[in-house]
Design an enzyme around this catalytic site. Structure first.
Site, short mmCIF file in Angstrom:
data_model
loop_
_atom_site.label_atom_id
_atom_site.label_comp_id
_atom_site.label_asym_id
_atom_site.label_seq_id
_atom_site.Cartn_x
_atom_site.Cartn_y
_atom_site.Cartn_z
N MET A 27 -81.40 46.44 -118.17
CA MET A 27 -81.67 46.93 -116.82
C MET A 27 -80.44 46.74 -115.95
O MET A 27 -80.53 46.76 -114.72
CB MET A 27 -82.89 46.22 -116.22
CG MET A 27 -84.16 46.46 -117.04
SD MET A 27 -85.68 46.22 -116.14
CE MET A 27 -85.57 44.47 -115.76
N GLY A 28 -79.29 46.54 -116.58
CA GLY A 28 -78.04 46.42 -115.83
C GLY A 28 -77.88 45.06 -115.19
O GLY A 28 -78.50 44.08 -115.61
N LEU A 30 -75.18 43.31 -115.40
CA LEU A 30 -74.74 42.64 -116.64
C LEU A 30 -74.20 41.24 -116.38
O LEU A 30 -73.49 40.99 -115.41
CB LEU A 30 -73.63 43.46 -117.31
CG LEU A 30 -73.99 44.85 -117.82
CD1 LEU A 30 -72.84 45.38 -118.70
CD2 LEU A 30 -75.29 44.87 -118.59
N HIS A 31 -74.58 40.35 -117.28
CA HIS A 31 -74.02 38.99 -117.28
C HIS A 31 -73.67 38.65 -118.73
O HIS A 31 -73.84 39.49 -119.64
CB HIS A 31 -75.00 37.98 -116.67
CG HIS A 31 -76.39 38.05 -117.25
ND1 HIS A 31 -76.65 37.76 -118.57
CD2 HIS A 31 -77.58 38.39 -116.70
CE1 HIS A 31 -77.94 37.88 -118.80
NE2 HIS A 31 -78.53 38.29 -117.70
N GLY A 33 -75.11 37.06 -120.96
CA GLY A 33 -76.20 37.23 -121.93
C GLY A 33 -76.21 38.65 -122.49
O GLY A 33 -76.29 38.87 -123.71
N HIS A 34 -76.11 39.63 -121.58
CA HIS A 34 -76.03 41.03 -122.05
C HIS A 34 -74.79 41.23 -122.93
O HIS A 34 -74.85 41.93 -123.94
CB HIS A 34 -75.92 41.98 -120.85
CG HIS A 34 -77.09 41.97 -119.92
ND1 HIS A 34 -77.03 41.44 -118.65
CD2 HIS A 34 -78.36 42.43 -120.06
CE1 HIS A 34 -78.20 41.58 -118.05
NE2 HIS A 34 -79.03 42.18 -118.88
N GLN A 58 -92.53 48.14 -115.41
CA GLN A 58 -92.70 46.77 -115.91
C GLN A 58 -92.64 45.73 -114.78
O GLN A 58 -92.76 44.54 -115.04
CB GLN A 58 -91.70 46.45 -117.01
CG GLN A 58 -90.27 46.26 -116.54
CD GLN A 58 -89.32 46.21 -117.72
OE1 GLN A 58 -89.13 47.19 -118.43
NE2 GLN A 58 -88.72 45.05 -117.96
N LYS A 146 -84.00 34.93 -124.56
CA LYS A 146 -84.46 34.46 -123.25
C LYS A 146 -85.84 35.03 -122.93
O LYS A 146 -86.69 34.34 -122.38
CB LYS A 146 -83.44 34.87 -122.18
CG LYS A 146 -83.36 33.93 -121.02
CD LYS A 146 -84.06 34.40 -119.78
CE LYS A 146 -83.55 35.71 -119.28
NZ LYS A 146 -84.46 36.24 -118.24
N GLN A 150 -91.22 38.95 -124.95
CA GLN A 150 -90.85 40.37 -125.03
C GLN A 150 -90.41 40.74 -126.45
O GLN A 150 -90.76 41.81 -126.96
CB GLN A 150 -89.71 40.64 -124.04
CG GLN A 150 -89.09 42.01 -124.13
CD GLN A 150 -88.18 42.26 -122.95
OE1 GLN A 150 -88.64 42.59 -121.88
NE2 GLN A 150 -86.88 42.11 -123.15
P1 AMP Z 1 -82.63 42.82 -118.88
O1 AMP Z 1 -81.45 43.59 -118.39
O2 AMP Z 1 -82.97 41.62 -118.08
O3 AMP Z 1 -83.80 43.70 -119.21
O4 AMP Z 1 -82.18 42.22 -120.28
C1 AMP Z 1 -81.65 43.05 -121.30
C2 AMP Z 1 -81.58 42.26 -122.56
O5 AMP Z 1 -80.72 41.14 -122.37
C3 AMP Z 1 -82.94 41.71 -123.00
O6 AMP Z 1 -83.06 41.85 -124.40
C4 AMP Z 1 -82.85 40.28 -122.57
O7 AMP Z 1 -83.67 39.42 -123.35
C5 AMP Z 1 -81.39 39.99 -122.81
N1 AMP Z 1 -80.98 38.81 -122.05
C6 AMP Z 1 -81.19 38.56 -120.73
N2 AMP Z 1 -80.71 37.35 -120.39
C7 AMP Z 1 -80.19 36.80 -121.52
C8 AMP Z 1 -79.54 35.57 -121.83
N3 AMP Z 1 -79.34 34.64 -120.90
N4 AMP Z 1 -79.14 35.36 -123.11
C9 AMP Z 1 -79.35 36.30 -124.06
N5 AMP Z 1 -79.94 37.48 -123.84
C10 AMP Z 1 -80.35 37.74 -122.58
#
Ligand code: AMP
Length: 286
Positions: A27-28, A30-31, A33-34, A58, A146, A150
């Site tokens: 969902m952008g 980006l950090h 984790g992404h 969601q 995380k 899901q």
């Molecule tokens: P989101 O943009 O929040 O929907 O996350 C996109 C993907 O990044 C999802 O598969 C999340 O589980 C993953 N994600 C989010 N935060 C982290 C993190 N801290 N470490 C690893 N994966 C992450």
């Protein structure tokens, strides 16, 4: 890197990609984790598709959707430097045209924990992920630990609907102080961020207790609860020890298990977890 904004242009660009193809739905905002997911995909796949779509269905809370951080230029730059071949960044109308009516109910695995805290959340997730998988047709999709529940909901859906995509679960990326990275962390004040550390601290205490042979799910969950509840700024959602794959309650804390915690701090919903068990997470070092 190609940026496709319509299903038609995605289809054309996808046809030119050589396989195996990895997909990283986001969902952008980006950090790191992404970026870990993108790196894992880049390492293993011939081609990498990232998707960028803040999926309204969601979000059970409209104010959470409105406040969700958005920075498309930075996201596209992040995808580019991560070696993404194709980005799918559709509009809401492109994903949900007039007359859209289907919803995927993931069943019991999406009903409690986050599902109870956020009614309708996992139907929104399952539906958009099914659409994104059908549109991008990935060999493998990369998901983050995380959001553990899901990953279980999507795994259930992939099996139940016979989708031809394998899942790779990438371990949670944390800040140096232990806070699990989340796009929502930018909405925390310095003080709230301190309080948010109670989630990872509670999980660490429970993990340590497990290492010291504590096998009572209740005792482990209580350690996490007490740690979060000791923070005046934090409101505990749940802390639970469950079977890592089925998410069902377990009588003894034996792997595969997940210790999952959720709390709200300053109106921001935060989750974190520890997973114990072999072969559940991507083990290729970054
Ligand atoms: P989101 O943009 O929040 O929907 O996350 C996109 C993907 O990044 C999802 O598969 C999340 O589980 C993953 N994600 C989010 N935060 C982290 C993190 N801290 N470490 C690893 N994966 C992450």
């Amino acid at each position: 890197m190609i940026v496709a904004r319509t299903r038609t242009s995605l289809h054309e660009a996808r046809a030119r990609l050589r396989g195996p193809v990895g997909a990283v739905p986001t969902m952008g905002a980006l950090h790191a984790g992404h970026l870990a997911l993108l790196r894992a995909a880049r390492r293993r796949e011939h081609s990498v598709i990232a998707t960028l779509f803040v999926n309204q269905t969601q979000f059970n809370d409209p104010s959470d959707y409105a406040a969700y951080p958005r920075d498309e230029a930075a996201d596209l730059a992040g995808f580019e430097t991560s070696g993404v071949d194709l980005v799918f960044a559709p509009s809401v109308e492109e994903m949900y045209p007039d007359g859209f009516g289907t919803s995927i109910d993931p069943g019991p695995i999406g009903a409690d924990l986050e599902g109870a805290r956020r009614p309708g959340h996992f139907a929104g997730v399952a539906t958009v992920v099914a659409k994104l998988f059908n549109l991008t047709r990935p060999t493998r999709a990369y998901l983050g630990q995380k959001d553990w529940q899901q990953t279980r909901v999507i795994d259930r859906m992939v099996q139940d609907l016979n989708l031809p995509t394998d899942l790779v679960i990438v371990p949670t990326v944390r800040d140096a102080d232990g806070l699990a990275l989340s796009s929502r962390n930018v909405r925390l004040s310095a003080e709230q961020r301190q309080a948010a550390l109670s989630l990872s601290r509670g999980l660490s205490l429970a993990h340590d207790a497990w290492d010291d042979d504590e096998r009572s799910p209740q005792a482990l969950a209580d350690l996490v609860k007490a740690t979060v509840q000791a923070e005046p700024l934090a409101t505990l959602g749940y802390a639970e020890v469950r079977h890592a794959l089925t998410l069902e309650p377990i009588a003894a804390a034996e792997p595969p298990l997940v210790i999952a915690v959720a709390a709200e701090i300053g109106g921001v919903g935060l989750i974190d977890n520890v997973v114990l068990g072999n072969g559940l997470l991507d083990e290729i070092a970054p």
